[in-house]
Write a protein that holds these residues in place. Structure first.
Motif, PDB file in Angstrom:
ATOM      1  N   ILE A 194      12.926  30.114 -40.391  1.00  0.00           N
ATOM      2  CA  ILE A 194      13.363  28.925 -41.011  1.00  0.00           C
ATOM      3  C   ILE A 194      14.846  29.375 -41.457  1.00  0.00           C
ATOM      4  N   GLU A 195      15.324  30.437 -42.008  1.00  0.00           N
ATOM      5  CA  GLU A 195      16.549  31.004 -42.251  1.00  0.00           C
ATOM      6  C   GLU A 195      17.485  30.774 -40.895  1.00  0.00           C
ATOM      7  N   ILE A 196      16.874  31.220 -39.694  1.00  0.00           N
ATOM      8  CA  ILE A 196      17.682  31.347 -38.642  1.00  0.00           C
ATOM      9  C   ILE A 196      17.801  29.884 -38.084  1.00  0.00           C
ATOM     10  N   MET A 197      16.862  29.042 -38.212  1.00  0.00           N
ATOM     11  CA  MET A 197      17.078  27.493 -37.887  1.00  0.00           C
ATOM     12  C   MET A 197      18.326  27.021 -38.646  1.00  0.00           C
ATOM     13  N   LYS A 198      18.232  27.487 -39.824  1.00  0.00           N
ATOM     14  CA  LYS A 198      19.319  26.825 -40.584  1.00  0.00           C
ATOM     15  C   LYS A 198      20.815  27.371 -40.377  1.00  0.00           C
ATOM     16  N   ASP A 199      20.689  28.677 -40.447  1.00  0.00           N
ATOM     17  CA  ASP A 199      22.008  29.653 -40.271  1.00  0.00           C
ATOM     18  C   ASP A 199      22.733  29.301 -38.712  1.00  0.00           C
ATOM     19  N   PHE A 200      21.804  29.404 -37.923  1.00  0.00           N
ATOM     20  CA  PHE A 200      22.185  29.584 -36.219  1.00  0.00           C
ATOM     21  C   PHE A 200      22.242  28.110 -35.788  1.00  0.00           C
ATOM     22  N   GLN A 201      22.133  26.969 -36.903  1.00  0.00           N
ATOM     23  CA  GLN A 201      22.163  25.735 -36.222  1.00  0.00           C
ATOM     24  C   GLN A 201      21.501  25.419 -34.996  1.00  0.00           C
ATOM     25  N   THR A 202      20.086  25.817 -35.152  1.00  0.00           N
ATOM     26  CA  THR A 202      19.262  25.326 -34.139  1.00  0.00           C
ATOM     27  C   THR A 202      19.216  23.996 -33.844  1.00  0.00           C
TER      28      THR A 202
ATOM     29  N   ASP B 175       5.232  24.314 -43.566  1.00  0.00           N
ATOM     30  CA  ASP B 175       4.473  24.673 -45.006  1.00  0.00           C
ATOM     31  C   ASP B 175       5.295  25.972 -45.561  1.00  0.00           C
ATOM     32  N   VAL B 176       5.689  26.718 -44.674  1.00  0.00           N
ATOM     33  CA  VAL B 176       6.683  27.967 -45.135  1.00  0.00           C
ATOM     34  C   VAL B 176       7.905  27.574 -45.573  1.00  0.00           C
ATOM     35  N   ALA B 177       8.476  26.493 -45.098  1.00  0.00           N
ATOM     36  CA  ALA B 177       9.595  25.897 -45.585  1.00  0.00           C
ATOM     37  C   ALA B 177       9.542  25.231 -46.904  1.00  0.00           C
ATOM     38  N   ARG B 178       8.690  24.684 -46.870  1.00  0.00           N
ATOM     39  CA  ARG B 178       8.406  23.823 -48.310  1.00  0.00           C
ATOM     40  C   ARG B 178       8.261  25.199 -49.477  1.00  0.00           C
ATOM     41  N   GLU B 179       7.510  26.115 -49.191  1.00  0.00           N
ATOM     42  CA  GLU B 179       7.524  27.257 -50.070  1.00  0.00           C
ATOM     43  C   GLU B 179       8.917  27.862 -50.426  1.00  0.00           C
ATOM     44  N   ASP B 180       9.715  27.981 -49.338  1.00  0.00           N
ATOM     45  CA  ASP B 180      10.809  28.593 -49.296  1.00  0.00           C
ATOM     46  C   ASP B 180      11.847  27.479 -50.051  1.00  0.00           C
ATOM     47  N   GLY B 181      11.584  26.495 -50.368  1.00  0.00           N
ATOM     48  CA  GLY B 181      12.393  25.481 -50.874  1.00  0.00           C
ATOM     49  C   GLY B 181      13.426  24.882 -49.842  1.00  0.00           C
ATOM     50  N   ILE B 182      13.000  24.791 -48.544  1.00  0.00           N
ATOM     51  CA  ILE B 182      14.003  24.263 -47.799  1.00  0.00           C
ATOM     52  C   ILE B 182      13.425  23.079 -47.124  1.00  0.00           C
ATOM     53  N   ASP B 183      14.339  21.856 -46.910  1.00  0.00           N
ATOM     54  CA  ASP B 183      13.862  20.651 -46.349  1.00  0.00           C
ATOM     55  C   ASP B 183      14.211  20.826 -44.923  1.00  0.00           C
ATOM     56  N   LEU B 184      13.246  20.940 -44.039  1.00  0.00           N
ATOM     57  CA  LEU B 184      13.544  20.868 -42.499  1.00  0.00           C
ATOM     58  C   LEU B 184      14.032  19.633 -42.020  1.00  0.00           C
ATOM     59  N   SER B 185      13.831  18.644 -42.550  1.00  0.00           N
ATOM     60  CA  SER B 185      14.467  17.264 -42.179  1.00  0.00           C
ATOM     61  C   SER B 185      15.852  17.307 -42.195  1.00  0.00           C
ATOM     62  N   GLU B 186      16.486  18.108 -43.145  1.00  0.00           N
ATOM     63  CA  GLU B 186      17.679  18.230 -43.141  1.00  0.00           C
ATOM     64  C   GLU B 186      18.530  19.186 -42.463  1.00  0.00           C
TER      65      GLU B 186
END
Ligand code: DLL
Length: 433
Positions: free
Chosen positions: A167-175, A190-201
């Motif tokens: 998830i972190e890489i998705m965000k940082d590496f601009q997947t 689910d993991v993203a939700r637990e980590d407080g990250i909104d994947l739709s963004e």
């Protein structure tokens, strides 16, 4: 955009001409170079010159996973071994695997099919593709990798696991393109939700998913989580790997790379071809493979084929989503599981009866397997301590066979169903059909 218009948009007449030529070449090479085919075809009294039309393919005997296992590891290789540049193997870990061999040209053809698929999904050289498929003997990792290079995209070869990091890489590496199995795609949500990250963004443009059965509800869920479109990718190790069929922007069936694969739908009982549009078992033939031509392979996957022209402009036929299997193979956590493997593990243990059932569930987003096994009468009533030891022994034996962990429950003698005819050992409660 279309990656290879000259082939993907061919008129059917021209395509059939190409297919026939390639089929004839493939059958001749197989007959001349592979003793296994030579014997099989000679026994069936069918020879390369009998293939005069595409319909003549029905004269050729089928190949099954058992044939490939019999030929293990290199019995179907049609070239000098030094021409084989890479091998892959099907996911069943310690059960007898199937080996697939590729020459340089085969790797290029494979990359080509994935390049077409990624293009269908709207990805190109400006994209950054995160490939969560395992790199190794599984075809998902390298197949997608080669195809991503071919379209000139940037590939992140992260492989499976390390979910928070994904998830972190998705965000940082601009997947912008994500390749996942459907269940892992949902799990990452689910993991993203637990980590407080909104994947739709996160700015993901397209998701490619496959390798296991899924439902339209699962697709909807994935599209919601990532706020983008998700496309189906189909393939199997025996014929090369992912890329045999991929969905285009219409999301209404997967275009089969018909210049490289010849598809048939058969009735799994009568083994006769079914008319276009009818549901049955998919049979596939490699039309352009040097290293290991596989001819009339019974995939056991249930689907149908639609030959209507697609809105996207491609003329290649479309297969529908896989809705079942004509055998009892189940894919659990990406691993192919056959009840026979579980039976084999059980037979190694004394005081255990050969009566068992396999229950597959998906309590949350990940699969679980429970194996219920009958133990012998004297043991069941007398000896709790020994029961526990046997239970552990069974669990370990099955894990060694399958490579995945299962829950074992010991049940009373004679409490499981007895079968007349074909046993139905698997109860799949995942509702994937
Ligand atoms: O699963 C190849 C692949 C990798 C496909 C990545 C897509 C993406 P195997 O491990 O040999 O190869 O498993 C092949 O998986 O016969 C089907 O039963 C099932 N399968 C593959 N793709 C799909 C799909 C790879 N899109 C077996 N939908 C096949 C449903 C699929 N089932």
């Amino acid at each position: 955009m279309i990656w290879d218009k000259d082939h993907e948009c061919m008129e059917r007449e021209d395509l059939e001409e190409l297919q026939l030529k390639r089929l004839q070449d493939t059958v001749k090479t197989a007959f001349d170079k592979v003793p296994y085919y030579n014997k099989k075809y000679s026994d069936a009294n069918v020879f390369p010159e009998d293939i005069e039309t595409l319909a003549d393919i029905e004269k050729l005997p089928f190949i099954t996973k058992d044939d490939l296992r019999e030929a293990y590891p290199y019995g179907l290789i049609a070239v000098d071994m030094k021409e084989i540049k890479e091998v892959h193997s099907s996911s069943g870990t310690t059960g007898k695997p199937v080996v697939s061999g590729y020459t340089e040209r085969d790797l290029d053809t494979w990359a080509e099919t994935i390049a077409r698929g990624l293009t269908m999904m709207g990805l190109g050289e400006d994209d950054i593709i995160q490939n969560t498929h395992g790199y190794g003997l599984f075809t998902g990792g390298f197949g997608v990798h080669y195809g991503s290079h071919k379209i000139g995209a940037t590939i992140i070869p992260i492989s499976t696991g390390q979910s928070s990091r994904q998830i972190e890489i998705m965000k940082d590496f601009q997947t912008t393109g994500l390749i996942v199995t459907p269940s892992y795609g949902i799990y990452l949500g689910d993991v993203a939700r637990e980590d407080g990250i909104d994947l739709s963004e996160i700015n993901i443009k397209a998701i490619g998913f496959g390798a296991e059965m899924w439902t339209e509800e699962m697709r909807q869920k994935i599209e919601e989580i990532y706020n983008t479109k998700a496309y189906n990718i189909y393939g199997l190790t025996e014929l090369t790997g992912p890329g045999i069929g991929v969905e285009c922007s219409q999301q209404s069936g997967l275009h089969i790379a018909e210049d490289f694969y010849y598809p048939e739908i058969i009735d799994p009982q009568t083994l006769k071809q079914l008319p276009a549009g009818e549901k049955g078992e998919l049979v596939l033939t490699n039309l352009y493979r040097e290293g290991m031509p596989v001819i009339r392979f019974r995939t056991k996957d249930i689907t149908s084929i639609n030959y209507d022209k697609c809105e996207c402009g491609r003329t290649f036929a479309r297969m529908s989503r896989i809705t079942g299997r004509s055998d009892d193979m189940i894919k659990v956590k990406g691993v192919a599981v056959f009840p026979s493997q579980i039976e084999k593990a059980l037979l190694k243990i004394s005081n255990v009866e050969p009566h068992y059932i396999i229950i597959v569930t998906r309590p949350d987003v990940l699969d679980e397997i429970e194996v219920q096994v009958e133990v012998s009468a004297n043991l069941f009533f007398d000896n709790l301590k020994e029961m526990k030891a046997i239970k552990n022994k069974i669990a370990t034996s099955i894990q060694n066979e399958l490579g995945i962990k299962v829950e074992v429950t010991l049940v009373k003698p004679k409490s499981l169903p007895r079968f007349q005819g074909k046993a139905k050992r698997v109860i799949d409660k995942r509702n994937l059909h």
